[in-house]
Design an enzyme around this catalytic site. Structure first.
Site, short mmCIF file in Angstrom:
data_model
loop_
_atom_site.label_atom_id
_atom_site.label_comp_id
_atom_site.label_asym_id
_atom_site.label_seq_id
_atom_site.Cartn_x
_atom_site.Cartn_y
_atom_site.Cartn_z
N CYS A 112 0.82 -1.22 0.00
CA CYS A 112 0.00 0.00 0.00
C CYS A 112 0.85 1.26 0.00
O CYS A 112 0.33 2.37 -0.17
CB CYS A 112 -0.96 -0.02 1.18
N HIS A 250 -3.26 6.83 2.05
CA HIS A 250 -3.72 5.53 1.56
C HIS A 250 -5.08 5.25 2.21
O HIS A 250 -5.24 5.42 3.43
CB HIS A 250 -2.69 4.47 1.94
N ASN A 280 -10.19 -0.42 0.08
CA ASN A 280 -8.73 -0.33 0.11
C ASN A 280 -8.17 -0.96 -1.17
O ASN A 280 -8.25 -2.17 -1.34
CB ASN A 280 -8.23 -1.08 1.36
O1 UT7 Z 1 -3.75 -1.41 3.53
C1 UT7 Z 1 -2.70 -1.82 4.34
C2 UT7 Z 1 -2.80 -1.25 5.71
N1 UT7 Z 1 -3.93 -1.82 6.37
C3 UT7 Z 1 -4.43 -1.24 7.42
O2 UT7 Z 1 -3.96 -0.19 7.81
C4 UT7 Z 1 -5.56 -1.93 8.13
C5 UT7 Z 1 -5.52 -1.62 9.59
N2 UT7 Z 1 -6.53 -2.33 10.35
C6 UT7 Z 1 -7.86 -2.00 10.29
O3 UT7 Z 1 -8.27 -1.14 9.53
C7 UT7 Z 1 -8.78 -2.70 11.25
O4 UT7 Z 1 -8.02 -3.42 12.18
C8 UT7 Z 1 -9.80 -3.66 10.57
C9 UT7 Z 1 -10.81 -2.85 9.77
C10 UT7 Z 1 -9.07 -4.61 9.66
C11 UT7 Z 1 -10.56 -4.43 11.63
O5 UT7 Z 1 -11.21 -3.54 12.51
P1 UT7 Z 1 -11.01 -3.67 14.08
O6 UT7 Z 1 -11.86 -2.66 14.69
O7 UT7 Z 1 -9.54 -3.60 14.37
O8 UT7 Z 1 -11.59 -5.09 14.36
P2 UT7 Z 1 -10.89 -6.31 15.08
O9 UT7 Z 1 -10.03 -7.05 14.13
O10 UT7 Z 1 -10.30 -5.83 16.37
O11 UT7 Z 1 -12.17 -7.18 15.43
C12 UT7 Z 1 -13.18 -6.74 16.33
C13 UT7 Z 1 -14.32 -7.72 16.29
C14 UT7 Z 1 -13.87 -9.17 16.38
O12 UT7 Z 1 -14.85 -9.86 17.12
P3 UT7 Z 1 -14.60 -10.22 18.64
O13 UT7 Z 1 -13.35 -11.07 18.66
O14 UT7 Z 1 -14.41 -8.91 19.35
O15 UT7 Z 1 -15.84 -10.96 19.01
C15 UT7 Z 1 -13.89 -9.64 14.97
O16 UT7 Z 1 -14.10 -11.02 14.85
O17 UT7 Z 1 -14.99 -7.59 15.03
C16 UT7 Z 1 -15.06 -8.87 14.41
N3 UT7 Z 1 -14.99 -8.67 12.99
C17 UT7 Z 1 -16.09 -8.46 12.23
N4 UT7 Z 1 -17.39 -8.40 12.54
C18 UT7 Z 1 -18.26 -8.17 11.55
C19 UT7 Z 1 -13.89 -8.63 12.18
N5 UT7 Z 1 -14.25 -8.42 10.92
C20 UT7 Z 1 -15.60 -8.31 10.92
C21 UT7 Z 1 -16.56 -8.08 9.93
N6 UT7 Z 1 -17.86 -8.02 10.28
N7 UT7 Z 1 -16.22 -7.92 8.64
#
Ligand code: UT7
Length: 321
Positions: A112, A250, A280
């Site tokens: 990215c 990005h 993204n």
């Molecule tokens: O492009 C390269 C650079 N990339 C980035 O900079 C990405 C950086 N990371 C992010 O943008 C975020 O971490 C994500 C958007 C990928 C994820 O968001 P988050 O708020 O960090 O979610 P998380 O991974 O901490 O997950 C929180 C909860 C989890 O459930 P539990 O364990 O709390 O019960 C996940 O299983 O959300 C759940 N979850 C979802 N729920 C519904 C993860 N993905 C989804 C989904 N729909 N698509």
């Protein structure tokens, strides 16, 4: 002193649009979750379009705007992590398609941050080797590299291409400063294996190579490193952050952009966002966002472009419109 200016921009998206609601019929997610956690509402998905085809169309638009003939392009660099082929490079295919018969061509892999890395390489080569007109493209078809049953990744990524033509100029310099970096300790936080990592002698299971990401750790990295990198570039340019008119980051997550705005103490309205439309698109996201932003850019505006992602890599550049 030799300066660099931008003489053409181009963008190309695949036809198919996939909404959050449609993804919610495929994996356990919802429009509400995706929108509030990422800012994404929809994304474009290639069904037939390939990476080099999207790159070619973006390049043709940039070329048309520049008024240059294809033979005047000295160098083509395509930043991508989703090339159609490892050999030849996407850049060679683009050059062949547009008729850039004199161009040197290669691809660059910095995920990215790819567009900023490619711009740094292009501008260094322009300064050292006197290439006059250089085409830099970010192009991705990530939808073919996704596990469509992994809700942690399939909701995030999209396909597209953006192109920029840089030109040497004795009168104008639009590119003031570029800084790129890598933290190899985080090398495995976002992974995309190559297509053929096992040969016929391997007896284990062969998995389809797909993107995996430790979202939380990458989020922490992005919201720490990006403001640092922006501050460094702004300081080096002898400016204050308040003097920057636009921030084009990005498009990984709307919350990352809001967090960077808070850390820099800048109104978040100065951050250009098209993530709602396209998700993204990795190396394509910055040139596509620059393309979309230009209707609101005024001559003299100071713009920060900043990429971050797998590697872990980051890169920031300051340009003047
Ligand atoms: O492009 C390269 C650079 N990339 C980035 O900079 C990405 C950086 N990371 C992010 O943008 C975020 O971490 C994500 C958007 C990928 C994820 O968001 P988050 O708020 O960090 O979610 P998380 O991974 O901490 O997950 C929180 C909860 C989890 O459930 P539990 O364990 O709390 O019960 C996940 O299983 O959300 C759940 N979850 C979802 N729920 C519904 C993860 N993905 C989804 C989904 N729909 N698509």
């Amino acid at each position: 002193m030799m300066g660099i200016r931008i003489v053409g921009l181009g963008k190309k998206l695949p036809e198919m649009c996939l909404t959050n609601d449609e993804i919610a019929t495929m994996v356990d997610t919802s429009d509400e979750w995706i929108k509030t956690r990422t800012g994404i509402e929809k994304r474009r998905v290639s069904v037939t379009e390939t990476t080099h085809q999207l790159a070619t169309q973006a390049a043709l638009e940039a070329l048309k705007e520049s008024g240059l003939e294809a033979e005047e392009i000295d160098l083509v660099i395509v930043a991508t992590v989703s090339p159609d082929t490892n050999m030849p490079s996407t850049a060679s295919l683009v050059a062949r398609n547009i008729g850039a018969v004199k161009a040197r061509c290669f691809d660059l892999s910095a995920a990215c941050s790819g567009f900023i890395f490619a711009s740094e390489v292009a501008i260094s080569m322009m300064k050292q080797s006197h290439y006059k007109n250089v085409l830099v493209i970010g192009a991705e078809v990530l939808s073919t590299r996704l596990d469509w049953s992994d809700r942690g990744t399939c909701v995030i990524f999209g396909d597209g291409a953006g192109a920029v033509i840089y030109q040497q100029s004795t009168e104008i310099n639009q590119i003031h400063c570029i800084e790129i970096g890598t933290d190899p300790e985080g090398a495995e936080l976002i992974l995309l294996p190559t297509q053929t990592e096992k040969n016929k002698f391997y007896e284990g299971e062969i998995k389809r190579p797909v993107i995996s990401m430790n979202g939380r750790q990458v989020y922490a990295f992005s919201t720490t490193k990006v403001p640092e990198s922006i501050k460094q570039v702004v300081d080096k340019s002898g400016l204050a952050v308040e003097e920057i008119d636009w921030f084009i980051l990005h498009q990984a997550n709307s919350r990352i952009m809001d967090s960077v705005a808070r850390k820099l103490n800048v109104p978040k309205e100065r951050f250009i966002k098209n993530i709602a439309e396209y998700g993204n698109t990795s190396a394509a996201s910055i040139p596509m966002a620059l393309y979309d932003a230009r209707k609101q850019l005024k001559p003299g505006d100071k713009i920060i472009l900043s990429g971050f992602g797998a590697g872990l890599t980051w890169g920031t550049m300051l340009l003047e419109w």
